[in-house]
Design a protein around this motif. Structure first.
Motif, PDB file in Angstrom:
ATOM      1  N   GLY A  53       0.863  -1.257  -0.157  1.00 33.20           N
ATOM      2  CA  GLY A  53       0.019  -0.017   0.382  1.00 33.20           C
ATOM      3  C   GLY A  53       1.103   0.893  -0.264  1.00 33.20           C
ATOM      4  N   GLY A  54       1.937   1.213  -0.777  1.00 33.33           N
ATOM      5  CA  GLY A  54       2.634   2.764  -0.700  1.00 33.33           C
ATOM      6  C   GLY A  54       3.588   2.993   0.874  1.00 33.33           C
ATOM      7  N   ARG A  55       3.671   1.441   0.920  1.00 34.32           N
ATOM      8  CA  ARG A  55       5.314   1.571   2.017  1.00 34.32           C
ATOM      9  C   ARG A  55       6.106   1.896   1.918  1.00 34.32           C
ATOM     10  NH1 ARG A  55       3.016  -2.383   6.392  1.00 34.32           N
ATOM     11  NH2 ARG A  55       4.236  -1.456   7.438  1.00 34.32           N
ATOM     12  N   VAL A  56       7.013   0.682   1.098  1.00 32.75           N
ATOM     13  CA  VAL A  56       8.275   0.458   0.947  1.00 32.75           C
ATOM     14  C   VAL A  56       8.037  -0.337  -0.598  1.00 32.75           C
ATOM     15  CG1 VAL A  56      10.132  -1.265   0.913  1.00 32.75           C
ATOM     16  CG2 VAL A  56       8.487  -0.789   3.004  1.00 32.75           C
ATOM     17  N   ALA A  57       8.739   1.099  -1.545  1.00 33.15           N
ATOM     18  CA  ALA A  57       9.022   0.436  -2.628  1.00 33.15           C
ATOM     19  C   ALA A  57      10.167   0.071  -3.307  1.00 33.15           C
ATOM     20  CB  ALA A  57      10.057   2.194  -3.444  1.00 33.15           C
ATOM     21  N   LEU A  58      10.828  -1.186  -3.957  1.00 31.60           N
ATOM     22  CA  LEU A  58      11.645  -1.554  -4.579  1.00 31.60           C
ATOM     23  C   LEU A  58      12.624  -0.839  -5.668  1.00 31.60           C
ATOM     24  CD1 LEU A  58      11.287  -5.219  -4.864  1.00 31.60           C
ATOM     25  CD2 LEU A  58      12.178  -3.610  -3.425  1.00 31.60           C
ATOM     26  N   VAL A  59      12.780   0.026  -5.716  1.00 31.49           N
ATOM     27  CA  VAL A  59      13.702   1.224  -6.413  1.00 31.49           C
ATOM     28  C   VAL A  59      14.388   1.098  -8.147  1.00 31.49           C
ATOM     29  CG1 VAL A  59      13.174   2.761  -5.411  1.00 31.49           C
ATOM     30  CG2 VAL A  59      14.650   2.702  -4.846  1.00 31.49           C
ATOM     31  N   ASP A  60      14.199   1.608  -8.852  1.00 27.59           N
ATOM     32  CA  ASP A  60      15.759   1.364  -9.945  1.00 27.59           C
ATOM     33  C   ASP A  60      16.971   1.946  -9.047  1.00 27.59           C
ATOM     34  OD1 ASP A  60      17.309   1.936 -11.627  1.00 27.59           O
ATOM     35  OD2 ASP A  60      15.881   2.771 -13.241  1.00 27.59           O
ATOM     36  N   PRO A  61      18.122   1.594  -9.064  1.00 28.03           N
ATOM     37  CA  PRO A  61      18.946   1.797  -8.661  1.00 28.03           C
ATOM     38  C   PRO A  61      19.478   2.864  -9.345  1.00 28.03           C
ATOM     39  CG  PRO A  61      20.126  -0.008  -8.120  1.00 28.03           C
ATOM     40  CD  PRO A  61      18.173   0.173  -9.417  1.00 28.03           C
ATOM     41  N   SER A 131      11.050  -2.300  12.541  1.00 30.49           N
ATOM     42  CA  SER A 131      11.765  -1.181  11.285  1.00 30.49           C
ATOM     43  C   SER A 131      10.968   0.213  11.279  1.00 30.49           C
ATOM     44  CB  SER A 131      11.383  -2.028  10.033  1.00 30.49           C
ATOM     45  OG  SER A 131       9.609  -1.814   9.889  1.00 30.49           O
ATOM     46  N   HIS A 132      11.492   0.949  10.287  1.00 26.32           N
ATOM     47  CA  HIS A 132      10.861   2.537   9.628  1.00 26.32           C
ATOM     48  C   HIS A 132       9.559   2.365   9.043  1.00 26.32           C
ATOM     49  CE1 HIS A 132      14.103   4.914  10.482  1.00 26.32           C
ATOM     50  NE2 HIS A 132      15.128   4.093   9.874  1.00 26.32           N
ATOM     51  N   PRO A 133       9.008   1.159   8.434  1.00 25.63           N
ATOM     52  CA  PRO A 133       7.561   0.761   8.255  1.00 25.63           C
ATOM     53  C   PRO A 133       6.569   0.770   8.628  1.00 25.63           C
ATOM     54  CG  PRO A 133       9.489  -0.424   6.113  1.00 25.63           C
ATOM     55  CD  PRO A 133       9.884   0.440   7.609  1.00 25.63           C
ATOM     56  N   ALA A 134       7.132  -0.166  10.265  1.00 21.46           N
ATOM     57  CA  ALA A 134       6.480  -0.161  11.367  1.00 21.46           C
ATOM     58  C   ALA A 134       6.043   0.510  11.809  1.00 21.46           C
ATOM     59  CB  ALA A 134       7.226  -1.427  12.173  1.00 21.46           C
ATOM     60  N   ASP A 135       7.095   1.570  12.226  1.00 21.01           N
ATOM     61  CA  ASP A 135       6.802   3.022  12.908  1.00 21.01           C
ATOM     62  C   ASP A 135       6.607   3.605  12.658  1.00 21.01           C
ATOM     63  OD1 ASP A 135       8.927   1.594  14.799  1.00 21.01           O
ATOM     64  OD2 ASP A 135      10.683   2.654  14.059  1.00 21.01           O
ATOM     65  N   LEU A 136       6.165   3.676  11.279  1.00 18.08           N
ATOM     66  CA  LEU A 136       5.795   5.190  10.241  1.00 18.08           C
ATOM     67  C   LEU A 136       3.886   4.372   9.801  1.00 18.08           C
ATOM     68  CD1 LEU A 136       8.744   6.475   8.539  1.00 18.08           C
ATOM     69  CD2 LEU A 136       7.614   7.394  10.458  1.00 18.08           C
ATOM     70  N   ARG A 137       3.840   3.017  10.523  1.00 18.71           N
ATOM     71  CA  ARG A 137       2.340   2.434  10.044  1.00 18.71           C
ATOM     72  C   ARG A 137       1.328   3.496   9.787  1.00 18.71           C
ATOM     73  NH1 ARG A 137       1.471  -3.163   9.447  1.00 18.71           N
ATOM     74  NH2 ARG A 137       3.001  -3.178  10.993  1.00 18.71           N
ATOM     75  N   GLU A 138       1.368   4.013  10.925  1.00 20.88           N
ATOM     76  CA  GLU A 138      -0.189   5.752  11.486  1.00 20.88           C
ATOM     77  C   GLU A 138      -0.124   6.375  10.743  1.00 20.88           C
ATOM     78  OE1 GLU A 138      -3.081   3.956  12.734  1.00 20.88           O
ATOM     79  OE2 GLU A 138      -2.006   1.958  12.423  1.00 20.88           O
ATOM     80  N   LEU A 139       1.272   7.239  10.508  1.00 21.26           N
ATOM     81  CA  LEU A 139       1.662   8.320   9.954  1.00 21.26           C
ATOM     82  C   LEU A 139       0.850   8.386   8.601  1.00 21.26           C
ATOM     83  CD1 LEU A 139       2.393  10.960  10.255  1.00 21.26           C
ATOM     84  CD2 LEU A 139       4.994  10.612  10.760  1.00 21.26           C
ATOM     85  N   HIS A 140       1.949   6.945   7.884  1.00 16.91           N
ATOM     86  CA  HIS A 140       2.053   6.897   6.679  1.00 16.91           C
ATOM     87  C   HIS A 140       0.002   6.923   6.068  1.00 16.91           C
ATOM     88  CE1 HIS A 140       2.040   5.113   2.559  1.00 16.91           C
ATOM     89  NE2 HIS A 140       1.400   4.110   2.700  1.00 16.91           N
TER      90      HIS A 140
END
Length: 195
Positions: A53-61, A131-140
Motif C-alpha cells: 500500500g505504498g509503504r516500501v518501494a523497490l527502486v531503480d538504483p 523497522s521504519h515501515p512499522a514505526d511509520l504505519r499510522e503516519l503513512h
C-alpha cells in the motif's frame, strides 16, 4: 536464486501494489552479482514499484544513486535498492566479502547497518516491529489520507525539514520527488552549518 518462498513473509506483509512492474532482462542482468539474490528474486517475480500500500518501494538504483552520492560522495560503493514512503533509503554493499544493508535516515542524519543478509532484511527487518515501515504505519495512513497515494519515486516529507527543526505534523506534510528531496535535505543541512 533463493526459493521464492524465502521472501514470502515480506510478500505476505507488503504485497506488491498494482503499479509494480517486472523490469527488462537487461535490467535484471545488471543486478546479478551486484545485489543480493533476494532483491533479484523480488524484481523477477513482482518487480519494481510500491509494496504494502505504498509503504516500501523497490527502486531503480540508477534513479537513487545520485542521492547516495550527494550524501556520501561520488566514490560511494553501495547501491540503493529500496526506500520507505518517507524517504529512508536502503542500500547494499559488501565489506570483506560479507553482505551489508544500511539504512540512510535523512530526516535525522543517520546511517546504520540494518541487516547482513538480503533474505533476512526482507523477512526479519522490514517485517519486524523495529523497522521504519512499522514505526511509520499510522503516519503513512494519515499521509495518504491527506496527500493521496505516492507516485513512482515520490516520498512524503515535512516542511520545514525535520533536521532543521521542523515538526511531524500533517499541516507541514508534503509529497514530491524522493531523490531530489533527500538530496536537498543534505544540501540544506550543509548550507546551514556554513552560516
Amino acid at each position: 536464486m533463493p526459493d521464492p518462498i524465502a521472501v514470502q513473509q515480506f510478500i505476505d506483509t507488503f504485497p506488491p501494489d498494482a503499479g509494480a512492474r517486472v523490469p527488462s532482462d537487461d535490467f535484471l542482468t545488471y543486478g546479478e552479482g551486484r545485489l543480493p539474490s533476494a532483491v533479484l528474486e523480488l524484481w523477477r517475480t513482482h518487480g519494481l514499484g510500491w509494496y504494502g500500500g505504498g509503504r516500501v518501494a523497490l527502486v531503480d538504483p540508477g534513479t537513487w544513486m545520485p542521492t547516495l552520492q550527494t550524501w556520501f560522495g561520488s566514490a560511494v560503493g553501495s547501491i540503493p535498492f529500496a526506500v520507505t514512503s518517507f524517504g529512508h533509503v536502503y542500500h547494499y554493499d559488501q565489506v570483506d566479502g560479507h553482505d551489508r544493508i544500511q539504512c540512510l535516515d535523512p530526516h535525522f542524519q543517520h546511517n546504520a547497518v540494518v541487516s547482513e543478509d538480503g533474505t533476512t532484511f526482507f523477512t526479519d527487518h522490514l517485517t519486524g516491529s523495529n523497522s521504519h515501515p512499522a514505526d511509520l504505519r499510522e503516519l503513512h495512513k494519515a499521509a495518504v489520507g491527506a496527500q493521496g497515494e505516492l507516485g513512482a519515486d515520490e516520498i512524503f516529507y515535512f516542511e520545514p525539514i525535520l533536521a532543521l527543526g521542523g515538526q511531524v505534523n500533517l499541516d507541514n506534510l508534503a509529497k514530491g520527488n524522493g531523490p531530489e528531496h533527500v538530496s536537498d535535505i543534505h544540501q540544506r543541512i550543509a548550507a546551514s552549518r556554513q552560516q
